[in-house]
Design a protein around this motif. Structure first.
Motif, short mmCIF file in Angstrom:
data_model
loop_
_atom_site.label_atom_id
_atom_site.label_comp_id
_atom_site.label_asym_id
_atom_site.label_seq_id
_atom_site.Cartn_x
_atom_site.Cartn_y
_atom_site.Cartn_z
N GLN A 149 69.69 122.62 31.67
CA GLN A 149 69.20 121.25 31.54
C GLN A 149 67.99 121.19 30.60
N ARG B 61 66.18 114.18 34.59
CA ARG B 61 67.49 114.82 34.48
C ARG B 61 67.80 115.68 35.70
N GLN C 52 70.78 114.73 38.18
CA GLN C 52 71.87 115.70 38.28
C GLN C 52 72.29 115.90 39.73
N ASP D 259 75.39 113.07 39.02
CA ASP D 259 76.10 113.91 38.05
C ASP D 259 77.55 113.44 37.91
N TYR E 22 74.37 108.81 34.41
CA TYR E 22 73.81 110.13 34.14
C TYR E 22 74.07 110.56 32.70
#
Length: 346
Positions: free
Chosen positions: A43, A227, A231, A235, A240
């Motif tokens: 990520q 993020r 996630q 996700d 997202y």
């Protein structure tokens, strides 16, 4: 407006190398499970491609291309030819081991159209399919289309308008449009390229100071934290995906901003680092490393799936180094021939 000529920029050279390293790490870090949070670190490291695209846009934002046909053909040869060579070699190898590859897919990859599966997968997949081991080549199609945008960007940037205000308005409007149509078509990498292009209009990186760096650093950490949180909860959703696309720009360009800040504060030091032989070597081969490394860590020939971690590591880095030098050598030979044979390039 007047355009300036880009001299070699130490900050951009170092940023380009960092982007290449990040791309490689992103693809292999999850195999090194002894590293804390190895499953989440991609990520952080998957901002390498946005770094490349932003830098490319920024560099061309300081140039004016008069003979676009000649320039574009040159870029096609330099950028697409190595990917086409790699695609042909991989298609031959995959076919020899029994992999069935359609004629449409072969044509698409040999024309560097593979990135259309990334841009508009639902439509493109009706005409050709993904070829194993070459998924990372989507970037080639993206950057080729970005180059097609340059005449339009030149025209827009030549209009009389407040450049800083225009950059902000452009980014906000383009981002909203990209989010709205994200379920049908992915456009955000083109937004990143154009943002880089227009950022050069105001020499943004040359003006990075301490205050700007601190504000951008706060945005950087907020983007990464967001993020990680999304996630875990969203996700796979369009929300997202849209957030990832936007955060790509801020996470990736933070490194460009950081090195630009250091270059503005300590130009002599950054220039010495950029002028090191090892730095120049990595910079000149970064594109080829990107092309070759994916073959050895994705799909059919993923060495991490077949060998122990120590051996896979040796095979991956050794194989990437050898294939990188080999691909550049072959590409240079073919490019020289094409430059001699195609009249417009002379």
């Amino acid at each position: 407006m007047s355009y300036t000529t880009n001299k070699r920029n130490a900050a951009l050279s170092i940023s380009r190398i960092v982007g290449m390293i990040f791309i490689v790490i992103c693809h292999i870090i999850n195999y090194y499970t002894f590293i804390p949070m190895s499953d989440s670190l991609p990520q952080f490291f998957n901002c390498g491609v946005p770094i490349f695209i932003f830098i490319s846009g920024y560099l061309y934002g300081g140039k004016f291309i008069h003979n676009f046909k000649k320039w574009y053909l040159q870029r096609i040869i330099i950028i697409a030819m190595p990917a086409i060579i790699l695609s042909i070699v991989m298609i031959i190898i995959l076919s020899s081991i029994g992999e069935k590859i359609s004629i449409n897919s072969i044509i698409a990859y040999c024309l560097s159209l593979e990135g259309l599966l990334f841009i508009a997968g639902d439509i493109s997949s009706m005409f050709f399919k993904y070829i194993p081991g070459l998924g990372h080549l989507w970037f080639i199609t993206i950057i080729i289309i970005c180059y097609l945008l340059i005449p339009v960007l030149q025209k827009v940037s030549s209009k009389s308008m407040h450049p800083t205000r225009f950059l902000i308005v452009f980014f906000l409007v383009a981002s909203v449009i990209s989010i709205v149509i994200s379920n049908y078509c992915s456009l955000f990498y083109f937004v990143i390229f154009a943002t880089g292009y227009f950022s050069k209009r105001i020499n943004l990186l040359e003006r990075v100071n301490t205050s700007f760096l601190l504000i951008y650093t706060a945005i950087f950490f907020a983007a990464i934290l967001g993020r990680l949180l999304l996630q875990q909860t969203m996700d796979g959703t369009s929300v997202y995906s849209s957030y990832v696309a936007i955060s790509h720009l801020f996470v990736g360009t933070w490194f460009v901003v950081l090195f630009s800040f250091l270059n503005n504060k300590f130009p002599t030091i950054l220039t010495k680092i950029a002028d090191l032989k090892v730095t120049k070597l990595f910079d000149s081969y970064s594109f080829y490393i990107y092309l070759t490394h994916g073959v050895l860590c994705i799909d059919t020939f993923n060495v991490y799936e077949f060998f122990s971690l120590p051996l896979a590591t040796i095979l991956f880095f050794g194989g990437t180094i050898i294939s990188t030098f080999l691909l550049k050598y072959i590409s240079d030979i073919i490019n020289k021939v094409l430059y001699k044979k195609i009249p417009i390039l002379k």
